[in-house]
Structures are given as C-alpha cells and as structure tokens.
Design a protein around this motif. Sequence first.
Motif, mmCIF file in Angstrom:
data_model
loop_
_atom_site.group_PDB
_atom_site.id
_atom_site.type_symbol
_atom_site.label_atom_id
_atom_site.label_comp_id
_atom_site.label_asym_id
_atom_site.label_seq_id
_atom_site.Cartn_x
_atom_site.Cartn_y
_atom_site.Cartn_z
ATOM 1 N N GLY A 117 -0.735 5.625 -2.753
ATOM 2 C CA GLY A 117 -0.439 5.578 -4.180
ATOM 3 C C GLY A 117 -1.488 4.763 -4.915
ATOM 4 N N THR A 118 -1.112 4.214 -6.052
ATOM 5 C CA THR A 118 -2.063 3.419 -6.830
ATOM 6 C C THR A 118 -2.420 2.119 -6.121
ATOM 7 O OG1 THR A 118 -0.217 2.409 -8.038
ATOM 8 C CG2 THR A 118 -1.245 4.366 -9.018
ATOM 9 N N HIS A 119 -1.519 1.639 -5.246
ATOM 10 C CA HIS A 119 -1.779 0.433 -4.464
ATOM 11 C C HIS A 119 -1.466 0.732 -2.991
ATOM 12 C CE1 HIS A 119 -1.365 -1.255 -8.494
ATOM 13 N NE2 HIS A 119 -2.000 -2.324 -8.062
ATOM 14 N N TYR A 120 -2.275 0.177 -2.116
ATOM 15 C CA TYR A 120 -2.067 0.377 -0.687
ATOM 16 C C TYR A 120 -0.946 -0.533 -0.181
ATOM 17 C CZ TYR A 120 -6.525 2.899 -0.415
ATOM 18 O OH TYR A 120 -7.536 3.811 -0.575
ATOM 19 N N HIS A 121 -0.202 -0.029 0.811
ATOM 20 C CA HIS A 121 0.728 -0.886 1.544
ATOM 21 C C HIS A 121 0.200 -1.058 2.967
ATOM 22 C CE1 HIS A 121 2.164 2.873 3.279
ATOM 23 N NE2 HIS A 121 2.571 3.301 2.105
ATOM 24 N N LEU A 122 0.904 -1.829 3.764
ATOM 25 C CA LEU A 122 0.400 -2.181 5.086
ATOM 26 C C LEU A 122 0.159 -0.963 5.966
ATOM 27 C CD1 LEU A 122 -0.255 -4.613 6.959
ATOM 28 C CD2 LEU A 122 2.092 -4.436 7.817
ATOM 29 N N ALA A 123 0.972 0.072 5.799
ATOM 30 C CA ALA A 123 0.870 1.240 6.672
ATOM 31 C C ALA A 123 -0.284 2.163 6.309
ATOM 32 C CB ALA A 123 2.178 2.027 6.660
ATOM 33 N N ASN A 327 8.330 -0.146 -1.064
ATOM 34 C CA ASN A 327 8.455 1.298 -0.841
ATOM 35 C C ASN A 327 8.408 1.620 0.646
ATOM 36 O OD1 ASN A 327 7.939 4.134 -0.635
ATOM 37 N ND2 ASN A 327 7.138 4.144 -2.716
ATOM 38 N N ILE A 328 7.367 1.159 1.331
ATOM 39 C CA ILE A 328 7.226 1.509 2.753
ATOM 40 C C ILE A 328 8.289 0.805 3.597
ATOM 41 C CG2 ILE A 328 5.563 -0.319 3.316
ATOM 42 C CD1 ILE A 328 5.609 3.323 4.630
#
Length: 526
Positions: A117-123, A327-328
């Motif tokens: 998305g607009t920002h990365y998450h850890l995964a 989210n994740i």
Amino acid sequence: MPSIQSSVQPSIPYAALTAVLLIGYFFVWPLIVYFRDAKGLRRFHNFAPLSGASNIPFMVLAHGGARSSHLTQLHKTHPILRTGTNTLSFGDVRAIKDIYGHGSPCTKDDQYNLLAGTHYHLADVTDKHDHQRKRKILSSAYALKNLEGWEHKVSDKVERTFAHFDSVCTRPLAKGQVFADPGDLTVDCRAWTNFFSLDAIADIGLSERLGLLDRGHDRVDARRMDGTVYECSLRESLYPVATKQSLLSWTYDWYKIIDKVSDLVPYYRRLSSKGKHWDAIVVQRAALRLERYRAGEKLDDFFQALMENKNGEPNSMEWGEIVAEINIMMNAGSVTTAIALANVLHQLICHPDVLQRLRDEVDAVLDPDEVVAPYDKVKHLPYLRACLDESLRLHPPTPHGLTRKTPPEGMHVMGEWIPGNTTVAVSALVAHRSAAFKDADHFQPERWLGEDGKKLQSYFISFSAGARGCIGRNISYLEQTVFVASMVHRYGFALAEGFEMQRRETMNWILGEMPIKIWRRDLGTE
C-alpha cells in the motif's frame, strides 16, 4: 467534400500496423527472448508448455484454486520447475536454507513492492535496513515473554466460544455410531474459529472487544476516509484483495494495468469493491485505539509497542505505517490461525485413534472441571504440539511459495547456479509433501516426536524460515495450543458421513464451511 471511402481507407493501414505491433510485442518477442535465453533458464523444465515464455500459464493455474497442489505432483519428477519467464519453483527441501535461511543473500522480490500500500508493513517491506528497523520495534510486542501477559485475552475468547458451543450441544453419539446425523450439525467450526481468531487478535493487538463471539456474527463498524462510519461484514471483506492478487499478480511489469482493467469484469470488480471495506475496517480500529492512546490509556498491547519502546520513548513511526502494521496484524494474525484450527480439528475427527491419544495426554494434566486449559499446563505436551505441527505440515495455511529474488551476482540454490535477479521460491505444501517426509500424504503426528522429529523441523516452513519468518508464530501457537487442548478436554465432536473439506488456494488456503456435531464430555464416566 471527401467521400466516406477515402476517409476510412487511410485508417486501415494504421489498424493493421497496430495489430502487427501488438502480436509482435505480446507473442513474437517473448518467444525470441525465450529462445535467446540470456539467463540460461531454458535448462529447467517448464511446468506448462509456454511457461518459460509467458506468465499467463501460471495465472491460468492460479484461477484453478490449487496451484501448489499441482506443483506438488510435478515436483515428484522435476526438482526445479520454471513457472514463469523469470521464476523458478524448487521442490527439494535443500533449497529452503539457500533461499530463506539466515544469511541467505536472497531478498523479497518485486511482487511485494507491487502489492504494498502507501506504506510498507513488516511482511512486505523489501529493504533490508528498513526491515531491521521495523523488526526491532515489533520484536518487543511479539516477544515470547509477552505471552504470559496476553494469555488471559486468549482464555477469555475460548470461554466466549465455549459459551456458544455449550448452548448448541447435542446428545453424544450413540454407541457404535461414527458419523453425525445431519440434524445434529449445530456448529460451523470454520466460522467460529474465524470469530475466535479475529476477536483474539483485536484484543491482543488493540485491546478492543470486537464482540464477534458474543454476537455470533461478523458485522462490524468501518470508517470511510471522510470520517463517516458504516457497518459491513468482516469475513467477506477479509479475503477479496488477497484473492484478486493471487490470481493476477504474476506478471509484474503489467500488474498495475491488469489490476485496473480487470475491474471491467464483474467478478474482479466485486473483489475490489469488497476489499475496500477491509481497509475501512482497519482505519476504524486504528482510529478508536488512537483515541484511547491520546486519552492517556497505557495498555499492554501491540499498538502500545508501535507507539513507544519499552522505556516509554516514542518510536516516531508515521501514522500510515502504523495503520499498515495494524492491517497485517489483523489479517495475517487471524486468517492463518483460524485456518490452522479448523484443519487440526478436522484431522482429529477423521483420526479417532489420534484424538483419543491426545485426549489422554490433555486429560492427564487438566482437572475435570477446567474449562480453559492454562497455557503453562499444556505448552510442553509433546503429542499436542505434534498434532498441531502435523496439521500445519499437511495443510499449511499459506501453501504457495513465498517469492524471493537472487542477488545481482547470482547464487547457488540446491547446487544449481541461478543467475542474478531471478525469482525463486519453495512452496510450503511442496516441501511438506516431499520425500523428506515419509508417507507425506498421511496425518501422522508421531513423526514429530523424539530426535527424528527434531530433525524434521528444518524442513517445516508453515511459518516460513530465517530472518523473514513469521514474527507472530508464538502468538499463533499460544492460541492453537490453548484452544485445541480445551476443546478436546471439554467436548466430543463429529462430522457427517461423506464430509470433505473444501479448499481454495489464494495467498492462503480459504476453507469452506465445516458443520460439526458437538456435545459435552462426561469426564466422570469416560
């Protein structure tokens, strides 16, 4: 005044030229690239006749809902398969360490950037330094020591699940009866394990009571970008985005266009539309928790760890990044555990001898009147853990190969030289059905016991492996261990004759309904 004929004729050569260019670009040029074989990938067996020249065959396979099962069969005779123009699938467990192990030079491939998305998450973060930063922040939240503090949240959700189960219990099976009568199927086990895992992760992560278990349905509030709140189905919103991505994301150069154009087709348009509800659900959860944080509440949860370190100092993460992590957490933190719980209960019902052995082990450490198994009593039960791991092996919740990219200079995988910037993967389903596991198609928890079982752990990748392995595995094991131990101790359960679990592979394995008969055990007479 020019005639109609003269105004039309000049456009014909342009149309013909356009057709020639399109055919050349999409059909002729890929074949030229394939036979030119600059990377030397043509030495590997194509999983389908044109898979070396086009990614379309893999997209077609994905639409069948069983791509990893298909690859499992092919890998029995071909240890390395070319699944796309620049993609290799490995069917030997020796490749696990090379691709996913600690110290591997492989990085997450471009698919993660495409789907972020607009920002990365850890995964989905691909940059190693950014990943290390995120993991350092999140490791305090997911640390094993936090399990003791969060166990009461899991126990609470088990109690709420069982409150419903108690209300719909039936009479035990008659002596000699194996299958449940259709009228006695009072619990959809698949739905209730989903309610359980969603309620649990919302409490663990955000100190919020979603209330799915209390209400018996999954209607929750969601928030639009303009701040208005509405109600939608959580489970219907949870899977569509990943489903669409699993079907269309295999041609990286064209994915963004394909994703937009596909919405012209009603099926894909519905997936996109439902997926927007999930984002709105996450925004609502994040906004509510932020309000509590700003009001000064200091809560022992995942959100608090995102906002501050253990010394109370701010982590200074952007709000979009925090929302991405929520989210994740809610997605991966609920979906895979729910799938795992439904799968292991299904296997236990289908293997009554295993269920009885597990019951004997659990009953020996729990008091007859204990409703929820204390984690400290059951966390080290060897056969319980063996049952969980065997179910995860047989049907890993995320069966497909998690894609990685070889370094620019290339590397050896399984003794084979693989050129740089090539996508490589090992499917968890393929690895778990390989020759490393004797009688791999059969549910045999005993394989995980003793020294032989310890040796198999290096081939067990239901939670992936190495530095990019699942950070939430301890939480998942906590939930599975407490739920399953409590379930087999308190209840008997059975399926109808002829029941088969329906599975459809997306990014995860989406399960169909699992109606069961359930009754209270009489621990005084059994």
